[in-house]
Design a protein around this motif. Structure first.
Motif, short mmCIF file in Angstrom:
data_model
loop_
_atom_site.label_atom_id
_atom_site.label_comp_id
_atom_site.label_asym_id
_atom_site.label_seq_id
_atom_site.Cartn_x
_atom_site.Cartn_y
_atom_site.Cartn_z
N HIS A 243 0.82 -1.21 0.00
CA HIS A 243 0.00 0.00 0.00
C HIS A 243 0.86 1.27 0.00
O HIS A 243 0.58 2.22 -0.74
N ILE A 244 1.95 1.27 0.81
CA ILE A 244 2.86 2.43 0.86
C ILE A 244 3.54 2.62 -0.48
O ILE A 244 3.70 3.75 -0.98
N ALA A 245 3.98 1.49 -1.09
CA ALA A 245 4.63 1.59 -2.39
C ALA A 245 3.68 2.15 -3.44
O ALA A 245 4.07 2.97 -4.30
N GLU A 246 2.43 1.77 -3.40
CA GLU A 246 1.45 2.29 -4.34
C GLU A 246 1.21 3.78 -4.11
O GLU A 246 1.08 4.56 -5.08
N LYS A 250 1.99 6.74 -6.79
CA LYS A 250 0.93 7.67 -7.16
C LYS A 250 1.36 9.12 -6.89
O LYS A 250 1.03 10.04 -7.68
N PHE A 251 2.11 9.35 -5.78
CA PHE A 251 2.58 10.70 -5.46
C PHE A 251 3.54 11.22 -6.53
O PHE A 251 3.45 12.37 -6.95
N GLU A 252 4.45 10.34 -7.00
CA GLU A 252 5.38 10.74 -8.05
C GLU A 252 4.63 11.05 -9.35
O GLU A 252 4.97 12.00 -10.06
N GLU A 253 3.64 10.27 -9.66
CA GLU A 253 2.85 10.54 -10.86
C GLU A 253 2.11 11.88 -10.75
O GLU A 253 2.04 12.65 -11.71
N ASP A 254 1.59 12.18 -9.57
CA ASP A 254 0.89 13.45 -9.37
C ASP A 254 1.85 14.65 -9.49
O ASP A 254 1.50 15.70 -10.07
N LYS A 255 3.06 14.49 -8.93
CA LYS A 255 4.05 15.58 -9.05
C LYS A 255 4.39 15.83 -10.52
O LYS A 255 4.48 16.99 -10.96
N LYS A 256 4.58 14.77 -11.27
CA LYS A 256 4.90 14.92 -12.69
C LYS A 256 3.76 15.58 -13.44
O LYS A 256 3.96 16.45 -14.31
#
Length: 270
Positions: A243-246, A250-256
């Motif tokens: 869950h943490i890895a997901e 998702k956080f990296e995708e949102d930043k991008k």
């Protein structure tokens, strides 16, 4: 009990008159028939008592015409019935019979027009050999009999008539059972139990491939819903790590995505 005096009289064994017959004049082996007047506690219009002769041990290759030839000198014959075993009334021939048709000895019921025919048949002498066939009435046996039986085509109209009569009786019986079940619906029996019938609001659906597929899907979803997740500690840890890895991905995708949106909004006058 044996009752006979000389060769000119009939041979009677335990109430049966013994008759010596052969298939034809070329036959070497003799066959023995056992005759007696027909008597039954049940009245039968087809087999009137006093005018019907019962013939036992009839060969499997013998037909009605051969027996009429054998007893034609005894009196006028109305009809001959051939059956696989004795009975109180003529057996109905069915196209849909479940019994195995095994060729074996038969029982014949010879109905004469007058009672003298039965008496004359029971008085036939044993010493005289009689024949079941002649030039006009041949005796078909062996491979030839099987070939003729194979070539015989069933009467389609008779088959349809028998099938319709059977289905009419079946539907009538089914309708009576349904009517009886409706009357007993919700009524307790002697022991206080209520019979569950299919005549309620939910009568159920037909068993088809589609209904079976939906039923299997429902069972799988129910099992998945009731399945215990993270029952053990290591399962809980693994689930938490995943869950943490997901979340991190998702956080990296949102930043991008935010960076791309800012670049797209940047003011460029030239």
């Amino acid at each position: 009990m044996v009752s006979t005096t000389n060769e000119s009289e009939a041979l009677v064994l335990q109430g049966f008159t013994v008759l010596q017959v052969k298939g034809s004049e070329r036959s070497h082996a003799s066959h023995y028939l056992f005759l007696r007047p027909h008597s039954s506690p049940f009245s039968c219009a087809e087999w009137p008592e006093g005018k019907t002769l019962v013939v036992y041990s009839v060969p499997p290759y013998c037909r009605e015409e051969n027996l009429m030839l054998l007893f034609k000198g005894c009196g006028e014959i109305v009809q001959v019935y051939l059956q696989p075993k004795p009975s109180g009334m003529p057996s109905k021939k069915s196209f849909f019979s479940t019994e195995e048709s095994i060729k074996s000895v038969q029982v014949a019921y010879v109905v004469f027009k007058k009672p003298n025919g039965v008496k004359n048949a029971c008085s036939m002498t044993y010493s005289q050999v009689r024949y079941l066939s002649d030039k006009t009435v041949p005796l078909v046996s062996g491979l030839r009999a099987y070939c003729e039986e194979y070539k015989q085509l069933p009467d389609v109209a008779a088959i349809e008539k028998e099938a319709e009569a059977y289905m009419a009786v079946y539907y009538k019986k089914k309708e009576e059972e349904e009517k009886k079940d409706k009357q007993l619906e919700g009524v307790p029996d002697e022991e206080g139990f209520i019979k569950v019938t299919r005549h309620g609001k939910n009568k159920g659906g037909r068993r088809t491939e589609e209904t079976e597929r939906k039923g299997h899907e429902h069972i799988r979803s129910r099992r998945k819903k009731n399945e215990l997740k993270d029952f053990y500690t290591f399962q809980f840890r693994e689930t938490k790590k995943t869950h943490i890895a997901e979340l991190q991905a998702k956080f990296e995708e949102d930043k991008k995505r935010v960076k791309e949106m800012r670049m797209a909004r940047k003011f460029k006058p030239f």
